[in-house]
Design a protein around this motif. Structure first.
Motif, short mmCIF file in Angstrom:
data_model
loop_
_atom_site.label_atom_id
_atom_site.label_comp_id
_atom_site.label_asym_id
_atom_site.label_seq_id
_atom_site.Cartn_x
_atom_site.Cartn_y
_atom_site.Cartn_z
N ALA A 61 -7.05 38.46 15.70
CA ALA A 61 -6.00 37.67 15.05
C ALA A 61 -6.27 37.44 13.56
CB ALA A 61 -5.80 36.35 15.78
N PRO A 62 -7.53 37.15 13.15
CA PRO A 62 -7.75 36.90 11.71
C PRO A 62 -7.39 38.10 10.85
CG PRO A 62 -9.65 36.21 13.01
CD PRO A 62 -8.76 36.95 13.93
N ALA A 63 -7.39 39.30 11.44
CA ALA A 63 -7.10 40.50 10.63
C ALA A 63 -5.61 40.65 10.37
CB ALA A 63 -7.62 41.75 11.33
N LEU A 64 -4.80 40.00 11.20
CA LEU A 64 -3.36 40.23 11.09
C LEU A 64 -2.77 39.43 9.93
CD1 LEU A 64 -2.21 40.20 14.83
CD2 LEU A 64 -3.32 41.99 13.49
N ASN A 65 -2.38 40.15 8.89
CA ASN A 65 -1.62 39.54 7.80
C ASN A 65 -0.68 40.60 7.26
OD1 ASN A 65 -3.17 41.26 6.14
ND2 ASN A 65 -4.78 39.69 5.98
N LEU A 66 0.11 40.26 6.29
CA LEU A 66 1.14 41.19 5.82
C LEU A 66 0.52 42.51 5.35
CD1 LEU A 66 4.15 41.44 5.41
CD2 LEU A 66 3.82 40.73 3.02
N ALA A 67 -0.58 42.38 4.62
CA ALA A 67 -1.22 43.59 4.08
C ALA A 67 -1.66 44.52 5.21
CB ALA A 67 -2.41 43.20 3.22
N PHE A 68 -2.12 43.92 6.31
CA PHE A 68 -2.60 44.72 7.43
C PHE A 68 -1.51 45.67 7.94
CE2 PHE A 68 -3.67 45.25 11.98
CZ PHE A 68 -4.95 45.76 11.84
N PHE A 69 -0.27 45.16 7.92
CA PHE A 69 0.83 45.95 8.45
C PHE A 69 1.51 46.84 7.41
CE2 PHE A 69 0.58 42.46 11.52
CZ PHE A 69 0.52 43.18 12.69
N THR A 70 1.27 46.54 6.12
CA THR A 70 2.04 47.26 5.10
C THR A 70 1.19 48.16 4.21
OG1 THR A 70 1.82 45.35 3.65
CG2 THR A 70 3.86 45.52 4.94
N GLU A 71 -0.11 47.98 4.22
CA GLU A 71 -0.92 48.76 3.28
C GLU A 71 -1.72 49.84 4.01
OE1 GLU A 71 -3.36 46.20 0.95
OE2 GLU A 71 -1.62 45.06 0.21
N ARG A 72 -2.12 50.85 3.21
CA ARG A 72 -2.92 51.89 3.81
C ARG A 72 -4.40 51.53 3.70
NH1 ARG A 72 -5.21 55.29 0.82
NH2 ARG A 72 -5.03 55.32 -1.45
N PRO A 73 -5.25 52.15 4.50
CA PRO A 73 -6.69 51.83 4.45
C PRO A 73 -7.25 52.12 3.07
CG PRO A 73 -6.16 53.20 6.35
CD PRO A 73 -4.94 53.18 5.50
N LEU A 74 -8.21 51.29 2.64
CA LEU A 74 -8.81 51.48 1.33
C LEU A 74 -10.00 52.44 1.46
CD1 LEU A 74 -8.62 47.84 -0.04
CD2 LEU A 74 -7.10 49.80 -0.46
N PRO A 75 -10.45 52.94 0.30
CA PRO A 75 -11.60 53.85 0.33
C PRO A 75 -12.80 53.19 0.99
CG PRO A 75 -10.56 53.90 -1.81
CD PRO A 75 -9.88 52.82 -1.04
N TYR A 76 -13.70 54.02 1.42
CA TYR A 76 -14.87 53.63 2.18
C TYR A 76 -15.56 52.42 1.56
CZ TYR A 76 -18.12 55.05 5.83
OH TYR A 76 -18.83 55.13 6.97
N GLY A 77 -15.72 51.33 2.33
CA GLY A 77 -16.50 50.20 1.89
C GLY A 77 -15.73 49.13 1.14
N GLU A 78 -14.50 49.40 0.71
CA GLU A 78 -13.74 48.37 -0.01
C GLU A 78 -13.13 47.38 0.96
OE1 GLU A 78 -10.99 49.60 -3.03
OE2 GLU A 78 -12.31 51.26 -3.62
N VAL A 79 -13.05 46.11 0.52
CA VAL A 79 -12.47 45.06 1.36
C VAL A 79 -10.96 45.04 1.14
CG1 VAL A 79 -12.35 42.57 1.72
CG2 VAL A 79 -14.57 43.68 1.37
N GLY A 80 -10.17 44.86 2.28
CA GLY A 80 -8.71 44.81 2.17
C GLY A 80 -8.09 46.05 2.78
N GLY A 81 -6.79 46.20 2.56
CA GLY A 81 -6.08 47.36 3.12
C GLY A 81 -5.62 47.08 4.54
N GLY A 82 -4.93 48.07 5.14
CA GLY A 82 -4.35 47.84 6.47
C GLY A 82 -4.27 49.10 7.29
N ILE A 83 -3.32 49.10 8.21
CA ILE A 83 -3.21 50.23 9.12
C ILE A 83 -1.81 50.83 9.10
CG2 ILE A 83 -5.00 49.35 10.68
CD1 ILE A 83 -2.63 48.56 12.57
N ALA A 84 -1.06 50.56 8.01
CA ALA A 84 0.35 50.97 7.99
C ALA A 84 0.55 52.47 8.27
CB ALA A 84 0.99 50.58 6.66
N PRO A 85 -0.23 53.38 7.67
CA PRO A 85 0.01 54.81 7.95
C PRO A 85 -0.26 55.15 9.41
CG PRO A 85 -1.40 54.53 6.03
CD PRO A 85 -1.31 53.19 6.70
N ALA A 86 -1.19 54.39 10.02
CA ALA A 86 -1.48 54.63 11.43
C ALA A 86 -0.31 54.18 12.30
CB ALA A 86 -2.74 53.90 11.86
#
Ligand SMILES: Nc1ncnc2c1ncn2[C@@H]1O[C@H](COP(=O)(O)OP(=O)(O)O)[C@@H](O)[C@H]1O
Ligand SMILES: [Mg+2]
Lengths: 299, 285
Positions: A61-86
């Motif tokens: 649940a803590p992972a679920l926010n707008l960015a999680f649903f709308t953004e693509r994964p960030l490069p290796y090791g960066e904090v943030g991003g989401g699973i939108a392309p998946a």
């Protein structure tokens, strides 16, 4: 007359034939012990479900926010991003897989119930059960060898959809076959007695009567295919970017979950739990939707 | 009304008129003739050597104890036996207006469009409304216009003596009606494809006495326009609705045969065969 005691004209039999004895008490105790064990087994079975649900919810649940649903994964090791392309990738793969698998599955089930005879039925059913029993990685290897290596030449969404369709077809065959068998034979007779050709009776009477069960079977197969990981790794590979081209590698929620899970970063682990929660929610919502949409017909 | 009716007929039967006899007399109505009909389930014979003429625009009853082959026989009159379970074989001829429905060039689907059937248990289509049930046959074989559909729904429900009871719930599910109403709905559905002959296999045996009386009244009305064959285990029912009655009986060998056929009054009052006499007197079966 109420309350008045009416004297019986007949004598009372000596002794009471219904009194319990020790043998009966032993039997009853054993029966109750068994019932208790069975109830405990049922409780265990259901609690596993709740434990998984609860654990995934707490972790994800803590992972679920707008960015999680709308953004693509960030490069290796960066904090943030989401699973939108998946999410979009899973959606595309499932739609294409359904377009391929649903007609084949329903068609095969219609053949089995309405047209098949003796050994042909057994053959088709046996083959379908075999495919249903294949480890999904084997389906992936097969599609990889057949399509990815030889026909298409690279990892692609199309190959992934084919692999998912292969997983869906036996599930659809089994459920649709069962529900078509539930449609009373008298309805087919009624249609045929009107001078309607058999194929038209099947399309116009049998399938509408079985609609709810068919929808349930299709959704079940989509839910199952939506969570498959192994066959996708070998066919669509996964993709960190949005992709709508069936000829190119495509992301999918289970692949993204895997990628997030195997990385050494706590933020990515949380996102893996989030992806797991999304998968569970999608399956739950799908089955609730079918229950609502198919209320009151043969299931 | 007549115009639309014939338009629908044209839709339902795209094939050329079959009964055209160049200089013969006009058809008095649709008639059937059964010539030496025998039926087998696999190796076991169920019916043997039936000869029978079905009078046009009249009701012919088939009576006999259970297991004597009444259902088997009536299902052969529109080739319904071919869709049931149990491999079976038929020999002999069944003529509709003089044409053999078992001739090699005949399409059994077309036969059933001319010879409709109503079954023992009411079987409306559960996925369809009352109105959709009535026009199901039309819709599944042609593309009727909205006005043809509306006209057919009203006309056939009216013919089946059901219009007044269901005109306010035409869009309710067919399964929501009572058993007797469902059976009349099935009759309306059969009438909607304008059959020449209507076969009924114990149409009242699943119904209560009041619903039964309504169906019997309906049969009496319908036989003005249609040729009807009705199987019944109820001898009073045969006497009430049928002009002709045929008595079937299976002998020791469990093969059903036509024992006697006569105008209904005569068959019950003066049976020619002593087995008929024993049966109508209630001495067996
Ligand atoms: N599908 C079938 N397969 C094999 N035998 C059948 C089948 N249907 C009916 N029979 C047999 O044919 C005989 C006549 O049956 P049926 O026509 O149903 O009689 P009725 O309608 O007069 O009661 C019975 O002996 C029955 O056992
Ligand atoms: Mg019968």
């Amino acid at each position: 007359m109420t309350g008045a005691v009416i004297a019986s004209p007949y004598p009372v039999a000596p002794g009471l034939p219904f009194t319990d004895d020790s043998r009966y008490r032993r039997r009853r105790a054993r029966s109750q012990a068994m019932a208790g064990l069975i109830a405990f087994a049922a409780f265990l079975g259901v609690s596993i479900l709740w434990i998984i649900l609860g654990y995934v919810t707490v972790k994800g649940a803590p992972a679920l926010n707008l960015a999680f649903f709308t953004e693509r994964p960030l490069p290796y090791g960066e904090v943030g991003g989401g699973i939108a392309p998946a999410i979009t990738g899973s959606l595309m793969l499932l739609v294409v897989a359904a377009v391929l698998g649903v007609p084949i599955g329903i068609g095969a089930a219609i053949f089995l119930v309405e047209y098949g005879k003796g050994s042909i039925i057994e053959g088709v059913r046996f083959a379908s059960d075999l495919v249903a029993g294949l480890p999904s990685i084997v389906v992936g290897v097969f599609v990889w060898a057949a399509l990815v290596r030889n026909v298409i030449g690279n990892f692609s969404g199309l190959a992934g959809a084919v692999a998912l369709a292969i997983i869906m077809v036996p599930i659809i065959i089994r459920t649709v076959e069962a529900v078509l068998n539930l449609v009373p034979h008298t309805l087919r007779e009624a249609g045929l007695a009107l001078g309607v050709p058999k194929w038209r009776v099947i399309l116009g009477v049998v399938l509408p009567t079985a609609r709810a069960g068919i929808v349930t079977g299709v959704v079940l197969s989509v839910a199952r295919a939506g969570g498959e990981t192994a066959p996708l790794l070998l066919t669509t590979l996964g993709n960190q970017f949005f992709n709508w081209d069936l000829g190119k590698p495509t992301g999918a929620i289970p692949i993204q979950l895997y990628n997030y899970a195997v990385a050494p970063y706590p933020d990515w682990h949380e996102k893996a739990w989030g992806a797991a929660l999304v998968l569970i929610l999608v399956v739950g919502v799908l089955s609730i939707l079918t229950r609502v949409a198919t209320r009151g017909s043969v299931r | 009304m007549t115009a639309t009716h014939s338009q629908i007929e044209a839709l339902v039967r795209p094939e050329p008129v079959r009964h055209h006899v160049p200089h013969g007399p006009e058809l008095p109505g649709h008639w059937m003739q059964v010539i030496n009909l025998s039926v087998w389930y696999g190796a076991r014979q169920a019916v043997e050597g039936v000869n029978m003429t079905v009078r046009p625009k009249a009701a012919t009853a088939i009576i006999g104890p259970s297991g004597c082959g009444k259902s088997t026989f009536i299902r052969c009159l529109n080739r319904m036996h071919e869709v049931g379970a149990g491999v079976n074989r038929v020999s002999g001829q069944v003529l509709l207006d003089g044409h053999d429905i078992y001739a090699p060039s005949v399409d059994p689907v077309k036969v059933r469009r001319h010879i409709g059937m109503v079954f023992q248990r009411p079987n409306p289509f559960p996925s369809m409304s009352v109105a959709e049930n009535v026009v199901a046959g039309l819709r599944l074989v042609s593309n009727p216009t909205k006005s043809q559909v509306d006209e057919t729904v009203e006309r056939c429900l009216d013919q089946a003596a059901l219009w007044d009871e269901v005109k306010d719930k035409l869009s309710a599910s067919g399964a929501s009606l009572s058993g007797g109403q469902q059976q009349r709905l099935c009759i309306a559905r059969a009438l909607a494809v304008s059959p020449d002959v209507l076969l009924m296999d114990e149409p009242c045996s699943a119904l209560d006495p009041i619903a039964t009386a309504k169906i019997e009244q309906l049969i009496i009305e319908l036989k003005r326009d249609y040729t009807i064959v009705i199987v019944t285990h109820n001898m009073q029912q045969a006497q009430r609705v049928a002009d002709e009655t045929a008595f079937f009986l299976a002998a020791e060998d469990r093969i059903g045969r036509l024992v006697e056929m006569a105008p209904t009054g005569q068959l019950f009052a003066h049976p020619a065969d002593e087995r008929t006499a024993a049966y109508v007197a209630g001495r067996f079966g």
